[in-house]
Motif scaffolding. Sequence first.
Motif, short mmCIF file in Angstrom:
data_model
loop_
_atom_site.label_atom_id
_atom_site.label_comp_id
_atom_site.label_asym_id
_atom_site.label_seq_id
_atom_site.Cartn_x
_atom_site.Cartn_y
_atom_site.Cartn_z
N GLU A 141 0.80 -1.23 0.00
CA GLU A 141 0.00 0.00 0.00
C GLU A 141 0.84 1.27 0.00
N TYR A 142 2.08 1.16 0.43
CA TYR A 142 2.93 2.35 0.42
C TYR A 142 3.09 2.93 -0.98
N VAL A 143 3.12 2.06 -1.97
CA VAL A 143 3.43 2.56 -3.31
C VAL A 143 2.29 2.39 -4.30
N ALA A 144 1.27 1.61 -3.94
CA ALA A 144 0.27 1.26 -4.94
C ALA A 144 -1.08 1.89 -4.62
N THR A 145 -1.93 2.02 -5.65
CA THR A 145 -3.29 2.46 -5.40
C THR A 145 -4.03 1.32 -4.72
N THR A 146 -4.74 1.68 -3.65
CA THR A 146 -5.28 0.66 -2.76
C THR A 146 -6.16 -0.37 -3.48
N ASP A 147 -7.06 0.12 -4.34
CA ASP A 147 -7.99 -0.85 -4.92
C ASP A 147 -7.39 -1.64 -6.09
N SER A 148 -6.15 -1.35 -6.44
CA SER A 148 -5.55 -2.14 -7.51
C SER A 148 -4.79 -3.35 -6.97
N ILE A 149 -4.66 -3.42 -5.63
CA ILE A 149 -3.82 -4.47 -5.05
C ILE A 149 -4.57 -5.81 -5.02
N ARG A 150 -3.93 -6.81 -5.54
CA ARG A 150 -4.49 -8.18 -5.45
C ARG A 150 -3.43 -9.07 -4.86
N ILE A 151 -3.76 -9.71 -3.77
CA ILE A 151 -2.81 -10.65 -3.18
C ILE A 151 -3.51 -11.97 -2.97
N ALA A 152 -2.92 -13.02 -3.42
CA ALA A 152 -3.57 -14.31 -3.25
C ALA A 152 -2.54 -15.40 -3.08
N ALA A 153 -2.89 -16.39 -2.27
CA ALA A 153 -2.00 -17.54 -2.12
C ALA A 153 -1.88 -18.22 -3.47
N ILE A 154 -0.69 -18.66 -3.79
CA ILE A 154 -0.47 -19.33 -5.07
C ILE A 154 -1.35 -20.57 -5.12
N GLY A 155 -1.98 -20.75 -6.25
CA GLY A 155 -2.80 -21.96 -6.37
C GLY A 155 -4.25 -21.66 -6.11
N SER A 156 -4.55 -20.55 -5.45
CA SER A 156 -5.95 -20.26 -5.21
C SER A 156 -6.58 -19.60 -6.41
N SER A 157 -5.76 -19.20 -7.36
CA SER A 157 -6.26 -18.63 -8.60
C SER A 157 -7.09 -17.38 -8.38
N ALA A 158 -6.90 -16.74 -7.28
CA ALA A 158 -7.75 -15.61 -7.00
C ALA A 158 -7.17 -14.30 -7.50
N VAL A 159 -5.95 -14.34 -7.97
CA VAL A 159 -5.40 -13.11 -8.52
C VAL A 159 -6.27 -12.71 -9.70
N ALA A 160 -6.73 -11.48 -9.63
CA ALA A 160 -7.79 -11.06 -10.55
C ALA A 160 -7.47 -11.37 -12.00
N ASP A 161 -6.25 -11.07 -12.40
CA ASP A 161 -5.97 -11.14 -13.82
C ASP A 161 -5.85 -12.57 -14.32
N GLU A 162 -5.68 -13.49 -13.40
CA GLU A 162 -5.58 -14.87 -13.87
C GLU A 162 -6.94 -15.53 -13.88
N ALA A 163 -7.92 -14.83 -13.32
CA ALA A 163 -9.22 -15.46 -13.14
C ALA A 163 -9.97 -15.63 -14.44
N TYR A 164 -9.55 -14.92 -15.44
CA TYR A 164 -10.18 -15.16 -16.72
C TYR A 164 -9.25 -14.72 -17.82
N GLY A 165 -9.53 -15.10 -19.00
CA GLY A 165 -8.64 -14.70 -20.08
C GLY A 165 -9.25 -15.10 -21.38
N LEU A 166 -8.66 -14.63 -22.43
CA LEU A 166 -9.19 -14.95 -23.75
C LEU A 166 -8.05 -15.48 -24.58
N PHE A 167 -8.39 -16.47 -25.40
CA PHE A 167 -7.35 -17.06 -26.23
C PHE A 167 -7.18 -16.25 -27.49
N ASP A 168 -6.93 -14.96 -27.36
CA ASP A 168 -6.90 -14.22 -28.61
C ASP A 168 -5.52 -13.73 -28.97
N GLN A 169 -4.52 -14.16 -28.21
CA GLN A 169 -3.18 -13.75 -28.58
C GLN A 169 -2.78 -14.53 -29.83
N ASP A 170 -1.99 -13.89 -30.70
CA ASP A 170 -1.58 -14.70 -31.83
C ASP A 170 -0.45 -15.62 -31.37
#
Lengths: 732, 121
Positions: free
Chosen positions: A218-247
Motif C-alpha cells: 500500500e505504500y506505493v500502490a493504489t489501494t484498490d488495484s492491489i491483489r494478493i492471493a495464495a499461489i494456487g488459489s487462482s484468486a489473482v484477478a488477472d488470472e481469473a479469466y482470459g481470452l485465447f486471442d493472442q496470436d
Amino acid sequence: MSIDMSQFYQVFFEETSEHLASMESLLLGLDLGEPDAEQLNAIFRAAHSIKGSAGTFGFTDLAEVTHILENLLDRIRKGELAPTEAMIDAFLAAGDVLKDLLAAHRGEGEAAPGAVAAICARLSELTTDSASTTPVAVAATGSPAIAPVSAAGYDISFMLADAAQDGAAAIANLQAELGALGTLCLIASPGAADPAWHLRLTGAADTADTASLREIVEYVATTDSIRIAAIGSSAVADEAYGLFDQDDNNAEAADDSFGLFEPLPEAAAPTAADDAFGLFEPLPEAAATAIADDSFGLFEPLPAATTAAAPAPEVIVERRVAVQERVDRRQPAANAKGGADTSIRVGVERVDQLINLVGELVITQAMLAQAVADIDPVKHERLMHGMGQLERNTRDLQESVMSIRMMPISVVFGRFPRLVRDLSQKLGKQVELKTVGESTELDKGLIERISDPLNHLVRNSLDHGVEMPEARVKAGKPATGTITLKAYQQSGNVVIEVGDDGAGLNRSRILAKASERGLPVSDGMSDQEVWLLIFEPGFSTAESVTEVSGRGVGMDVVKRNITAMGGRVEIESVTGVGTRMTVRLPLTLAILDGMSVAVGAETYIIPLGYVIESLQPSRDMIKSISGVERLIHVRGEYLPVVALYEVFNIPGTVTELDRGILVVIEADGVKAALFVDALVGQHQVVIKNLEANYRRVPGISGATIMGSGHVALILDVAALAGMARNALPAAA
Amino acid sequence: MAKTVLTVDDSASIRQMVAFTLKSAGYEVTDAVDGMDGLGKAKTKTFDLVLTDQNMPRMDGLTLVKSLRALAQYKTVPILMLTTESSDTMKTQGRAAGATGWLVKPFDPQKLIEVVKKVIG
C-alpha cells in the motif's frame, strides 16, 4: 449492482447433499482391486462440483476440504495413484465432515471445531505418503499449482499510485521489503495491455499473510488495484479469466503472464475472426510441425475448428488408456478366480424384456414428474423429495440394466490379428497390429454392427495407408508399419480409433479425384473437409483396383453404417506421418437424444446427432421452384425443404414457411431443412421398435412414449433427406 | 434486442446464479444441464455467447466446444469456459478446442458481468 448470493443457497445445499450421498455410495461400491474408470470419474466430478459451487457461494470451509479431496481423486482417476483402503476411509470421513459443515451452514447443528483442519491434514498426509512411495506421481504433480495448499507463496499484483509514479525507486524499495520476507520474483512488469505489476513471493515466513503483505504494498500502490492471493488459489484477478486471442507468436508469453485480456471486440465480429485468431482454418504447416515435435504426434486430434495443435487432449486420452490397460492386465486374473460360479448365462430375449420394462418405468417416472411439476414444492416437500429419489433410482436401475447388455470390444478386436497377418502377406507389406483398451464395453447390438465398418477401416489402412517396406525405409521410417486399434469411453460415447503410421491421405489426389467425379470442391477447402470427401459414394483414389479394398465401395458404406448407429466418424491425417479414423458411438442403441418438434397435433422426435441448426426463416431466404416454395437459402447454401405435414399428411398445420420453423439436418452428406410448426423441447427418449409392434413406415425409424403418455414417432432422417433430394429434380 | 447467452453447467446452483446475474444485467439466458443438453439447445437457435463448465456428465465442456465449432453457425460465436482450474494444460486444451477464453471458478457476479460485457458488449 450487487447480487444477493443467499438466494441460491437452498439449491446449493440440496445439490451438495445429493453429491455427497452419491459420492458415498460410489466410494462404498468401488472395487479397489479393479477400480472402474467411469466410477472414479463420477466420484471426482462430485467433489469437483462441490468445490466449484462452494467457492462461488463463499463457503470456504467446504471448498477447502473438497479442494484437497479433488486433488487426490484426480490423481487416482488418472492412474497416478492406486486407491487404498486407507484412502477410501479418509474420503468417507471427509464426506462426513462435509455433511456436518453443510448442516452447520443450513443452521441445523454445528460442525466440530477443528474438524476441517483435522481432515485436511489427514488427506494431505495421504497425498504426501503416496507421493513418497510413488516417485512417478511426484514428477507428474510436482508443480506448486497442484500442491494442496501452498500458503507460503503469494501472487501479488498492483498498480503504482500516482504519488509514487517516479517508478523505479518505489519498486526497488518494495522489492527489498518483500524480498526480506522470502524469495521474490518478478512475473510481469507493466505493459500496454496491462498497467499492473505482477510479483510472486515464495518461501515466505509464517508471519507473512495477505494483510501484512497488503500493508507493505500500500505504500506505493493504489489501494484498490492491489491483489494478493495464495499461489494456487487462482484468486489473482488477472488470472481469473482470459481470452485465447493472442496470436501464436506471443502466446507463450501471455500464458505465463497471467492470461491477460487483450482488447477483444474482434472476437465477436465474424468477418474479422479468421484473421484475428486463425482459429477456424487449420494451417497444414503449423499442424504438421507440431505433430512432428510430439512423440505421439500421429494421433494428434485436430478438430476442424482448430489451428492450434493440442498435445494436451492426447494426454488425457493416453491417461485414460493407461487406466484401461491396467484393467486389462488384471482381467485374466479376475476371470481365473471368478470362473463359472460368479456368472450366469441368460437368454438375450430375457435381458431385452428387462430393458423394455425399465424403459416403461422411465416413462412412468417422466409422466409422474410432469404431473407434479405444477405442485407447490414447499407445501408438498415430502412428495417432491420422493419424486427426486424415484428419478435417481430409476436412472440408476436403467443404467445397471443397460450394463447387462454390455460386451467388451475384444470380441471384435480379436479377429483382426489374423486378418492383418493374412492381408499384409498378400500385399507384401510388413504390418504390426496393436490393440489398446480391449475391455472397453459397448452394447451387444453395437458390437455386432460395428464389426463390418471396422473391418473396412482396417483393410483400408492396410491397403492405402501403410506403404511398402522399401518406400517406408526410403522415407526414414521402420520397414514394419503399425496399425493401432484403440477403444475407450469418453463422456457418454465409446470411441474407437483405427490409426496407421503410413503415408497419410493425399490432399491433391483426393481433390483431383473429387472434381473428376463432379463433386463440388475448391482449393480453399480445409483439410478436414477434403478428408471427408473419401466418404462420398463411389470415391476411390487407388490407382488400381485391388482385391483388398480398392473397389471404391466401402468408405461411404462405412460412414452410412456408423451414422445409422447414431455414431460419427472423423479423419485426421498428416502426409507422411499417418492417418487416424475416429469412430464415436453412443453407449447404447436403446436410448436416443432427440429434439421434439410439433406438426399440427403430432409430436415427432428428430435424433439430435443429425440436427445442425433450427431457424425461423425470413421471406427473403425462401426460394421457389415452378411456383412452389421448395428451397431455403441458409449460410450460402440452397437446401431443399421437406415439409413434414406433407410427408405425413397432417391437417391443420402451419403451411407458410416463414411462420414455422426449419430444422436443418444432415444425413449421408445430404443437407435438408425439415419444416415443422414449432420446437417443443429436447429429450432423452427410449426407442421402441415400430416394425415389431406395427409395420414399417417410410420416413419413420421408431417410436417413443413421451412424459405425457402420448406416442411420438422418431424420424428416419436419412430417408427424409433422400426424399428431399428426389423431390427436387430441377435442382439435382 | 437483448443478447442471448447459453450457459451450460451440471450444478443447479451455479446455473441459477449465472442466469440470475446475466438476466439482471439485461441478457437473455438459456441454461443446459450438461454438454449434450447444451449442444442440443445450441442447435435450436444460435446464441451470441456460450458459457460452459468443463467437468460434466455425458459430455464435457471441451467436447461441447469442439462440437459447436464444427457447426457453421458457431464458427465465430464466442465461447467461454468456466473452470475451477486455470492451469496451462486447461488453457492449451481450451484454446485448441476453439474456446474464446476462460473464467476461473469461483467468481463473483460482478466479475462474470464484466467478462461477458467485454466479450459481447
